[in-house]
Write a protein that holds these residues in place. Structure first.
Motif, PDB file in Angstrom:
ATOM      1  N   LEU A  79      31.968  45.342  44.978  1.00 33.51           N
ATOM      2  CA  LEU A  79      32.007  44.125  44.181  1.00 33.51           C
ATOM      3  C   LEU A  79      31.148  43.026  44.808  1.00 33.51           C
ATOM      4  N   ASP A  80      30.559  42.206  43.964  1.00 33.92           N
ATOM      5  CA  ASP A  80      29.860  41.020  44.469  1.00 33.92           C
ATOM      6  C   ASP A  80      30.859  39.949  44.895  1.00 33.92           C
ATOM      7  N   PHE A  81      32.007  39.902  44.200  1.00 35.08           N
ATOM      8  CA  PHE A  81      32.969  38.823  44.460  1.00 35.08           C
ATOM      9  C   PHE A  81      34.380  39.313  44.141  1.00 35.08           C
ATOM     10  N   LEU A  82      35.275  39.195  45.120  1.00 41.17           N
ATOM     11  CA  LEU A  82      36.667  39.600  44.948  1.00 41.17           C
ATOM     12  C   LEU A  82      37.585  38.447  45.331  1.00 41.17           C
ATOM     13  N   VAL A  83      38.484  38.112  44.406  1.00 40.76           N
ATOM     14  CA  VAL A  83      39.516  37.101  44.648  1.00 40.76           C
ATOM     15  C   VAL A  83      40.869  37.801  44.632  1.00 40.76           C
ATOM     16  N   VAL A  84      41.708  37.517  45.611  1.00 39.03           N
ATOM     17  CA  VAL A  84      43.066  38.054  45.642  1.00 39.03           C
ATOM     18  C   VAL A  84      44.043  36.894  45.774  1.00 39.03           C
ATOM     19  N   GLN A  85      45.002  36.861  44.878  1.00 37.68           N
ATOM     20  CA  GLN A  85      46.048  35.837  44.865  1.00 37.68           C
ATOM     21  C   GLN A  85      47.368  36.522  45.195  1.00 37.68           C
ATOM     22  N   ASP A  86      47.955  36.159  46.344  1.00 32.09           N
ATOM     23  CA  ASP A  86      49.160  36.875  46.787  1.00 32.09           C
ATOM     24  C   ASP A  86      49.930  35.997  47.768  1.00 32.09           C
ATOM     25  N   ILE A  87      51.162  36.431  48.069  1.00 35.11           N
ATOM     26  CA  ILE A  87      51.980  35.652  48.994  1.00 35.11           C
ATOM     27  C   ILE A  87      51.784  36.101  50.441  1.00 35.11           C
ATOM     28  N   PHE A  88      51.182  37.276  50.645  1.00 36.99           N
ATOM     29  CA  PHE A  88      50.871  37.768  51.994  1.00 36.99           C
ATOM     30  C   PHE A  88      49.438  38.319  52.004  1.00 36.99           C
ATOM     31  N   LEU A  89      48.886  38.431  53.198  1.00 37.58           N
ATOM     32  CA  LEU A  89      47.556  39.026  53.343  1.00 37.58           C
ATOM     33  C   LEU A  89      47.735  40.544  53.301  1.00 37.58           C
ATOM     34  N   SER A  90      47.694  41.091  52.109  1.00 35.77           N
ATOM     35  CA  SER A  90      47.919  42.517  51.903  1.00 35.77           C
ATOM     36  C   SER A  90      46.705  43.329  52.336  1.00 35.77           C
ATOM     37  N   GLU A  91      46.839  44.656  52.301  1.00 35.53           N
ATOM     38  CA  GLU A  91      45.715  45.545  52.609  1.00 35.53           C
ATOM     39  C   GLU A  91      44.540  45.274  51.680  1.00 35.53           C
ATOM     40  N   THR A  92      44.837  44.919  50.433  1.00 37.61           N
ATOM     41  CA  THR A  92      43.778  44.607  49.467  1.00 37.61           C
ATOM     42  C   THR A  92      43.157  43.242  49.751  1.00 37.61           C
ATOM     43  N   ALA A  93      44.000  42.262  50.100  1.00 34.53           N
ATOM     44  CA  ALA A  93      43.499  40.902  50.347  1.00 34.53           C
ATOM     45  C   ALA A  93      42.488  40.857  51.494  1.00 34.53           C
ATOM     46  N   LYS A  94      42.580  41.814  52.406  1.00 34.36           N
ATOM     47  CA  LYS A  94      41.637  41.849  53.532  1.00 34.36           C
ATOM     48  C   LYS A  94      40.200  42.115  53.079  1.00 34.36           C
TER      49      LYS A  94
END
Length: 534
Positions: free
Chosen positions: A272-287
């Motif tokens: 991806l050129d740009f990934l946004v993750v909205q979550d309450i913890f820094l998940s494996e995906t948020a990294k």
């Protein structure tokens, strides 16, 4: 017929059912409140419990019959039950005549699914199939409970349609303590679907092609609102992996643990050129994200949840948002404004008022009414009490339609190279991808890592010791975990939970083995090999 995927009946009705048919659901561990209603029905009210599941689960200890069927054979099994019901004249002829259509063609389609023939497919004794069919058909009120053990297959849609056929065949729908009841795995999955977190509908499952519906939403949202059919999750990841999708915004989801073929998911996110993750913890995906938007937990915000029985309930803020986090609605409102659209909402109550004005099934639900307790949709007007069970008198489409669902062998079958069939699921101690529960020391202490359930006969044949370190391989990858030798699974079948990032079992799942309609991956049938690592 059950397009919303919601429970047709209510949770409390389960305890009053005469027969409870659980298929593809480890109910007491994954839905403990509903599991308690099942136990109450059996132990206090004398209900008969029948279970179809590849594994022995806690509720099988109080079941009259447990059909330990082979993974992926659900359609054949349900068709065999209906074969018995029709051949023995146990079908509800009045219900079929007055409330259904296309019965004769369906009737012919299940003639070949005799218990003896299906026994060879499912591994279930023909007499057990007969006993379960008779129990369900002869019950005054029988309810079906199912979960992802039915839907997460290449034939998931067929499985659900077959259950709908079964309920109509016996008239076990449109009345109390009956129905087809999919059990939602998280607290607001139903609400998310109701609000169109799906690619093919508008809020309230309203059509993307009906002119009057489009006009209604245009009045609220403007002429250029997004009203095209979108992509499913698996389709989005494919597009991203091939460079055809440039940006992705992930809210409260952790595909780097929950999605099939995690090597493929990693490639997709990195492409991806740009990934946004909205979550309450820094998940494996948020990294993997370029931007992480810190969201607030349910304790830090107001709103509503809609649970598995279609009950809309208030959520009330208990504490202020921690650190720099914000409630999801505020994050989205600010983002919408940044895109140049005036998101004129001052509170979740304002948003819910808009929902009530656009979604007919929520039309009579207001915050004032919810202060006195939850309401079950459909609740079309302010004087409506809510709907305890669906399809009373008639179906939403008019007549219930019997649909032919022929058995298809799973894409993955055991082979010399991959001789075991892996099926996946959850544990009572952990929640989905472990983003929250793995951070709870008490829960993680109980089950700190994933184990592979393997039958003692298979373990002996392979020389595998209990708690030995194993390498599990599929064409998509390999993982390491410990062995748990037990008789909860049949020989040739192994089971593993998917909560653990240290042993991410979904690495092994093929992302191309999908249901043709829903595009849901086949998490329940995956051919693997096992090897003890010395």
């Amino acid at each position: 017929m059950f397009g919303s995927g919601a429970m047709t009946n209510s949770i409390n009705e389960i305890s009053k059912a005469d027969v409870i048919f659980i298929i593809g659901s480890n109910t007491s561990q994954q839905h403990p409140i509903i599991g308690n209603r099942v136990v109450e029905a059996v132990e206090k009210n004398g209900a008969k419990l029948i279970i179809a599941d590849p594994r022995s689960i806690p509720l099988t200890s109080i079941a009259s019959v447990h059909a330990k069927l082979n993974p992926g054979s659900n359609t054949a099994f349900i068709n065999a039950m209906m074969n018995v019901i029709i051949s023995e004249g146990l079908e509800n002829k009045e219900f079929i005549k007055n409330r259904t259509e296309d019965y004769e063609e369906f009737k012919v389609s299940v003639e070949k699914y005799t218990p003896e023939k299906v026994s060879k497919i499912t591994g279930v004794d023909a007499d057990d199939i007969r006993e379960m069919a008779r129990a369900y058909a002869n019950a005054k009120n029988a309810t079906v409970l199912y979960a992802m053990g039915i839907t997460q297959h290449t034939t998931g849609t067929k499985n659900v349609r077959a259950l709908a056929n079964l309920a109509m065949l016996c008239g076990q729908i449109g009345k109390e303590s009956s129905g087809i009841n999919p059990l939602r795995g998280q607290n607001n999955v139903q609400g998310a679907c109701d609000m169109a977190a799906l690619p093919n509908c508008l809020p309230g499952y309203q059509s993307l092609t009906e002119e009057k519906v489009i006009e209604k939403f245009e009045t609220k949202w403007g002429k250029d609102f997004g009203n095209k059919v979108g992509l499913t999750l698996t389709e989005m990841m494919d597009k991203a992996a091939h460079g055809e999708m440039k940006g992705l915004y992930i809210v409260g989801e952790n595909p780097m643990i929950s999605d099939p073929d995690l090597n493929h998911i990693k490639k997709a996110l990195e492409s991806l050129d740009f990934l946004v993750v909205q979550d309450i913890f820094l998940s494996e995906t948020a990294k993997f994200a370029d931007v992480v938007l810190p969201a607030s937990s349910y304790l830090e915000k107001d709103g509503t949840f809609t649970n598995t029985e279609r009950r809309v309930q208030r959520v009330r803020q208990a504490i202020q948002p921690v650190g720099n986090s914000k409630p999801d609605w505020i994050i989205l409102k600010e983002l919408i404004k940044a895109f140049g659209y005036e998101a004129d909402y001052s509170s979740p109550a304002d948003i819910f008022e808009e929902i009530s004005s656009l979604v007919p099934s929520y039309g009579g639900i207001t915050y004032d009414r919810l202060e006195k307790g939850g309401l079950q949709w459909p609740c079309p007007d302010i004087n409506h009490p809510g709907t305890k069970y669906l399809h009373k008198g008639e179906f939403s489409r008019g007549l219930g339609k019997f649909i032919i669902n022929d058995y298809e062998e799973p894409f993955d079958v055991a082979s010399e190279e991959y001789p075991f069939i892996l099926t996946t699921g959850r544990l009572a101690q952990h929640y989905h991808t472990g983003t929250m529960t793995r951070r709870s020391w008490a829960l993680d202490r109980e089950i700190p890592y994933g184990k592979l359930d393997i039958n003692p006969k298979d373990a002996e044949k392979l020389g595998i010791r209990n708690n030995a370190k194993l390498k599990i391989s599929s064409p998509k990858g390999e993982i390491l975990c410990k062995a748990n030798i037990c008789d909860s699974v049949n020989p040739g079948v192994v089971f593993m939970p998917f909560h653990f990032s240290e042993s991410p079992v979904n690495t092994l799942i093929n992302s191309k083995n999908l249901d043709a309609i829903t595009k849901i991956p086949d998490y329940k049938v995956c051919a693997v090999s096992l090897e003890e690592v010395k």
